[in-house]
Design a protein around this motif. Structure first.
Motif, short mmCIF file in Angstrom:
data_model
loop_
_atom_site.label_atom_id
_atom_site.label_comp_id
_atom_site.label_asym_id
_atom_site.label_seq_id
_atom_site.Cartn_x
_atom_site.Cartn_y
_atom_site.Cartn_z
N PRO A 96 11.07 -65.15 31.05
CA PRO A 96 11.93 -64.09 30.51
C PRO A 96 11.26 -63.30 29.39
CG PRO A 96 12.93 -66.27 30.18
CD PRO A 96 11.69 -66.46 30.99
N LEU A 97 10.44 -63.98 28.57
CA LEU A 97 9.73 -63.26 27.51
C LEU A 97 8.69 -62.30 28.08
CD1 LEU A 97 9.26 -66.06 24.82
CD2 LEU A 97 10.63 -63.97 24.60
N LEU A 98 7.97 -62.72 29.12
CA LEU A 98 6.98 -61.83 29.75
C LEU A 98 7.67 -60.62 30.38
CD1 LEU A 98 4.48 -64.38 31.33
CD2 LEU A 98 4.03 -62.76 29.46
N ILE A 99 8.84 -60.83 30.96
CA ILE A 99 9.59 -59.70 31.52
C ILE A 99 10.00 -58.74 30.40
CG2 ILE A 99 11.74 -59.04 32.70
CD1 ILE A 99 11.48 -61.72 34.27
N ALA A 100 10.44 -59.29 29.26
CA ALA A 100 10.83 -58.45 28.12
C ALA A 100 9.64 -57.65 27.59
CB ALA A 100 11.44 -59.32 27.01
N VAL A 101 8.50 -58.32 27.45
CA VAL A 101 7.29 -57.63 26.97
C VAL A 101 6.86 -56.56 27.97
CG1 VAL A 101 4.82 -57.95 26.48
CG2 VAL A 101 6.50 -59.55 25.53
N ALA A 102 6.90 -56.88 29.26
CA ALA A 102 6.54 -55.89 30.28
C ALA A 102 7.48 -54.69 30.25
CB ALA A 102 6.56 -56.54 31.67
N ALA A 103 8.77 -54.94 30.05
CA ALA A 103 9.74 -53.84 29.98
C ALA A 103 9.44 -52.94 28.78
CB ALA A 103 11.15 -54.40 29.90
N GLN A 104 9.09 -53.54 27.64
CA GLN A 104 8.75 -52.74 26.46
C GLN A 104 7.47 -51.93 26.70
OE1 GLN A 104 10.23 -52.48 22.92
NE2 GLN A 104 11.72 -52.52 24.58
N PHE A 105 6.45 -52.55 27.30
CA PHE A 105 5.22 -51.83 27.59
C PHE A 105 5.46 -50.70 28.59
CE2 PHE A 105 2.67 -55.39 25.79
CZ PHE A 105 1.90 -54.63 24.94
N LEU A 106 6.33 -50.92 29.55
CA LEU A 106 6.67 -49.86 30.51
C LEU A 106 7.35 -48.70 29.78
CD1 LEU A 106 6.75 -48.87 33.44
CD2 LEU A 106 8.94 -50.08 33.68
N LEU A 107 8.29 -49.01 28.91
CA LEU A 107 8.95 -47.97 28.11
C LEU A 107 7.93 -47.19 27.29
CD1 LEU A 107 11.28 -46.51 26.62
CD2 LEU A 107 11.45 -48.54 25.15
N PHE A 108 7.06 -47.90 26.58
CA PHE A 108 6.06 -47.23 25.75
C PHE A 108 5.13 -46.37 26.60
CE2 PHE A 108 6.17 -50.87 22.39
CZ PHE A 108 7.42 -50.44 21.97
N SER A 109 4.71 -46.89 27.76
CA SER A 109 3.81 -46.14 28.63
C SER A 109 4.45 -44.86 29.15
CB SER A 109 3.38 -47.01 29.82
OG SER A 109 2.70 -48.14 29.37
N ILE A 110 5.69 -44.96 29.61
CA ILE A 110 6.39 -43.78 30.12
C ILE A 110 6.54 -42.73 29.03
CG2 ILE A 110 8.60 -42.95 31.04
CD1 ILE A 110 8.78 -45.69 32.53
N SER A 111 6.92 -43.17 27.82
CA SER A 111 7.09 -42.24 26.71
C SER A 111 5.77 -41.60 26.31
CB SER A 111 7.72 -42.96 25.51
OG SER A 111 7.97 -42.05 24.47
N LEU A 112 4.69 -42.39 26.28
CA LEU A 112 3.38 -41.83 25.94
C LEU A 112 2.91 -40.83 26.98
CD1 LEU A 112 1.56 -44.99 24.54
CD2 LEU A 112 2.13 -42.90 23.26
N ILE A 113 3.15 -41.13 28.25
CA ILE A 113 2.75 -40.21 29.31
C ILE A 113 3.56 -38.92 29.24
CG2 ILE A 113 2.79 -39.84 31.82
CD1 ILE A 113 2.07 -42.90 32.04
N LYS A 114 4.88 -39.05 29.06
CA LYS A 114 5.74 -37.87 29.08
C LYS A 114 5.69 -37.06 27.79
CE LYS A 114 10.33 -36.19 30.16
NZ LYS A 114 11.67 -36.50 30.65
N PHE A 115 5.74 -37.76 26.63
CA PHE A 115 5.87 -37.05 25.34
C PHE A 115 4.65 -37.18 24.44
CE2 PHE A 115 10.43 -38.43 26.14
CZ PHE A 115 10.83 -37.21 26.66
N ARG A 116 3.71 -38.05 24.81
CA ARG A 116 2.55 -38.34 23.97
C ARG A 116 2.95 -38.97 22.64
NH1 ARG A 116 -0.48 -36.46 27.52
NH2 ARG A 116 -1.35 -34.47 27.99
N LYS A 117 4.10 -39.63 22.63
CA LYS A 117 4.61 -40.33 21.45
C LYS A 117 5.37 -41.56 21.91
CE LYS A 117 5.61 -36.38 18.47
NZ LYS A 117 6.65 -35.73 17.67
N LEU A 118 5.38 -42.57 21.06
CA LEU A 118 6.23 -43.72 21.33
C LEU A 118 7.69 -43.33 21.11
CD1 LEU A 118 4.24 -46.63 19.66
CD2 LEU A 118 4.49 -46.16 22.10
N PRO A 119 8.61 -44.00 21.79
CA PRO A 119 10.02 -43.66 21.60
C PRO A 119 10.51 -44.08 20.22
CG PRO A 119 9.81 -45.62 22.97
CD PRO A 119 8.42 -45.09 22.75
N SER A 120 11.50 -43.38 19.74
CA SER A 120 12.11 -43.69 18.44
C SER A 120 13.59 -43.36 18.51
CB SER A 120 11.41 -42.87 17.34
OG SER A 120 11.81 -43.31 16.08
#
Length: 189
Positions: A96-120
């Motif tokens: 479950p922790l690896l899934i949580a970490v993967a979900a956060q990395f996916l969020l960060f990656s999508i935001s960096l690709i789309k906005f060139r910034k981490l989400p806030s």
């Protein structure tokens, strides 16, 4: 004399400063009473920095991004401290922790690709996740009780999914979007 308008930035800086001390306290495989006190103070600073910034009308995208980075730093130090003090808990919850970490990395990656910034976004689900993590940290480091970690993990999953959806919905990077409903309203405006 420190100007009151600097208080939110000081609170964010406090979180950056306290995080490594949590890790230092855990380096020997145990923590002192200071650990939980420091972590609780860091969470209190996290709660009040945004409230005070909005009240003083000094909430800027830069401050909100710094707040997000301080949260990441704090939670990484908490995770590493947990590994040092309770490695069996990390191993017991590894999937479950690896899934949580993967979900956060996916969020960060999508935001960096789309906005060139981490989400806030600072969503309600992020606030709930933070409070669940506080309960889990107190239960684990204060009483050696690990099952409350499930609440934090599940809320991390929910928050990650919501913020991924919000990243796809919003046409431009925006901070302080409280929920997917708020993101949909912003998209239609």
């Amino acid at each position: 004399m420190i100007k009151l308008t600097y208080l939110p930035a000081i609170l964010v800086g406090f979180r950056f400063a306290i995080a490594p001390f949590l890790l230092l306290d855990a380096l020997d495989g145990a923590v002192t009473n200071w650990f939980l006190c420091g972590y609780i103070l860091a969470i209190v600073s996290d709660i009040f920095d945004g409230i005070i910034a909005r009240k003083l009308k000094v909430s800027t995208p830069q401050l909100r991004q710094a707040d997000s980075w301080a949260d990441i730093c704090l939670f990484l130090c908490l995770a590493l401290s947990t590994w040092l003090v309770y490695p069996t808990v990390i191993l017991d919850f590894k999937i479950p922790l690896l899934i949580a970490v993967a979900a956060q990395f996916l969020l960060f990656s999508i935001s960096l690709i789309k906005f060139r910034k981490l989400p806030s976004f600072h969503t309600y689900t992020a606030k709930a996740w933070g409070l669940a993590l506080l309960v889990a940290a107190i239960a684990l480091f204060g009483f050696g009780y690990a099952p409350t970690l499930w609440g934090a993990i599940v809320l991390c999953w929910i928050n990650s999914l919501e913020e991924i959806a919000m990243t796809f919905i919003l046409p431009a990077w925006t901070c302080d979007v409280l929920s997917i409903v708020h993101a949909l309203k912003l998209r239609h405006e």
